[in-house]
Design a protein around this motif. Sequence first.
Motif, PDB file in Angstrom:
ATOM      1  N   THR A 184     -14.251   4.004  -3.609  1.00 36.59           N
ATOM      2  CA  THR A 184     -15.199   3.801  -2.513  1.00 36.59           C
ATOM      3  C   THR A 184     -14.817   4.637  -1.296  1.00 36.59           C
TER       4      THR A 184
ATOM      5  N   SER B 192     -14.509   0.842  -7.710  1.00 36.25           N
ATOM      6  CA  SER B 192     -15.614  -0.025  -8.124  1.00 36.25           C
ATOM      7  C   SER B 192     -15.895   0.030  -9.616  1.00 36.25           C
TER       8      SER B 192
ATOM      9  N   ASP C 274      -6.357  -5.217  -8.463  1.00 40.20           N
ATOM     10  CA  ASP C 274      -7.518  -5.788  -9.134  1.00 40.20           C
ATOM     11  C   ASP C 274      -7.134  -7.077  -9.863  1.00 40.20           C
TER      12      ASP C 274
ATOM     13  N   LYS D 290     -11.715   3.923   0.520  1.00 43.34           N
ATOM     14  CA  LYS D 290     -10.527   4.064  -0.331  1.00 43.34           C
ATOM     15  C   LYS D 290      -9.753   2.750  -0.447  1.00 43.34           C
ATOM     16  N   GLN D 291     -10.491   1.647  -0.591  1.00 42.75           N
ATOM     17  CA  GLN D 291      -9.857   0.335  -0.720  1.00 42.75           C
ATOM     18  C   GLN D 291     -10.204  -0.353  -2.031  1.00 42.75           C
ATOM     19  N   SER D 292     -10.925   0.326  -2.891  1.00 37.54           N
ATOM     20  CA  SER D 292     -11.192  -0.234  -4.207  1.00 37.54           C
ATOM     21  C   SER D 292     -11.696   0.864  -5.141  1.00 37.54           C
TER      22      SER D 292
ATOM     23  N   ARG E 267     -13.099  -1.927 -11.395  1.00 37.65           N
ATOM     24  CA  ARG E 267     -13.219  -3.358 -11.098  1.00 37.65           C
ATOM     25  C   ARG E 267     -14.402  -3.970 -11.855  1.00 37.65           C
TER      26      ARG E 267
ATOM     27  N   LEU F 251       0.814  -1.211   0.000  1.00 38.98           N
ATOM     28  CA  LEU F 251       0.000   0.000   0.000  1.00 38.98           C
ATOM     29  C   LEU F 251       0.847   1.260   0.000  1.00 38.98           C
TER      30      LEU F 251
ATOM     31  N   SER G 203      -2.480  -3.067 -10.431  1.00 37.05           N
ATOM     32  CA  SER G 203      -2.375  -2.234  -9.239  1.00 37.05           C
ATOM     33  C   SER G 203      -2.864  -0.822  -9.531  1.00 37.05           C
TER      34      SER G 203
ATOM     35  N   GLU H 251      -1.385   2.697  -2.860  1.00 38.34           N
ATOM     36  CA  GLU H 251      -2.166   1.707  -3.593  1.00 38.34           C
ATOM     37  C   GLU H 251      -3.584   1.628  -3.051  1.00 38.34           C
ATOM     38  N   LEU H 252      -4.516   1.727  -3.977  1.00 37.14           N
ATOM     39  CA  LEU H 252      -5.930   1.663  -3.636  1.00 37.14           C
ATOM     40  C   LEU H 252      -6.434   0.224  -3.704  1.00 37.14           C
ATOM     41  N   ASP H 253      -5.974  -0.496  -4.725  1.00 38.28           N
ATOM     42  CA  ASP H 253      -6.505  -1.838  -4.956  1.00 38.28           C
ATOM     43  C   ASP H 253      -5.541  -2.612  -5.850  1.00 38.28           C
TER      44      ASP H 253
END
Length: 385
Positions: free
Chosen positions: A324, A331, A293, A327-329, A334, A155, A282, A289-291
């Motif tokens: 979101t 959407s 995928d 701040k973990q994805s 994805r 992260l 990433s 880093e947010l996610d």
Amino acid sequence: MLLGENNLINKNNTQRLHEIAILDDGKGMDEKTLRMSLQFGNGTNLNSASEESIGRFGMGLPASSISQCTKVEVWSWQNGVDNAYYTYLDINKINSLELSEIPKSVKNKIPEVYKKTSKNIGKTGTLIVWSNLDRILWKKADPLIKNSEFIIGRLYRKFIEKDKVVIRMVVFNYDNPKDISADKEALPNDPGYLMKKTSCPKPFDKSPMFEKDGDIQEIFIKYKGKEHKVKITYSLARLEARIFDGDSKNEWLTKEFKKASSGIQPGSTAHGEHARKNQGVSLVRANRELDLDDGWVIAHDVTERWWGVEISFPPGLDDIFGVTNNKQSASNFREIAQTEIKEILKNEQSYIAFLKELKDDEDIKSDLISIAKTINDRLRNLRTD
């Protein structure tokens, strides 16, 4: 920044997590801001003028805390640790109707145990303590440290690499703070494997395991009257990483030996396992880093671990990517990776027609479709290299 875990010894003499504490030497918060930090949807970076900051939605601290524990306490100071203000959030008290709002911040010294275990407490800073750990996946300190470093190192890899932040992880006996069983600094974990000195196992712990594939691609997106830059970096595993013989005492296998080493399974090496856990595209927002995928990964194909794609974008494009509240994805991005859009991308005419339709409808996802097309085409080439 210091991440501290503390343990109590139970009757069977096995260490169990008692509390998790996060201590930093940041700017600290005043009395009003401290109370606000534990209120859902409240914060100091909610307006558009602050859209370039890492924090923005006012959800991070309370949401992340109650996802792991029922009680979170926060101390913060701007003029010496002895002048710290304190407040807390207790889910059990809320459920029993003893607490209906975040208590007003009051002057309160931090627990002495954290003064003893920290190497240096700054004139400004914040201490967060989680207790009643009812949802922690790792109940013991050692696996928590190991898995935390992998995730935290990924992260915040950009900050750690440039020495903008040091994340120290400490395990100690709460009753005897001098009894420290683990003390280490988190290393960067780069899923693109282009960084030096990372948590990747030997022999790629001090040199990049991948090499950059082409130049960094820059895409400019106009949104809300501003032009924002998106950067896409592609990487591919070096030949020696893919054919390295883990039983050859760290000797490199050259192209001439590739045929002879056909029975070796690079994915089963320590560095191959490390790469397996870092599969995906990433998404990096404001250098964090947010996610990761994994919707772009072909399941059960071991060669998927040998490519890397990193998309870096500014917070001004949060709406486009569908960031979101926690701040973990992202959407929107994805969803694109996991829906029928992949099928559309396979046919150039369908793609052009679909993109035109989105632009005619002023759909904010049209720019993401273009990015998805670019990545999809590039991955075809990476997978055949």
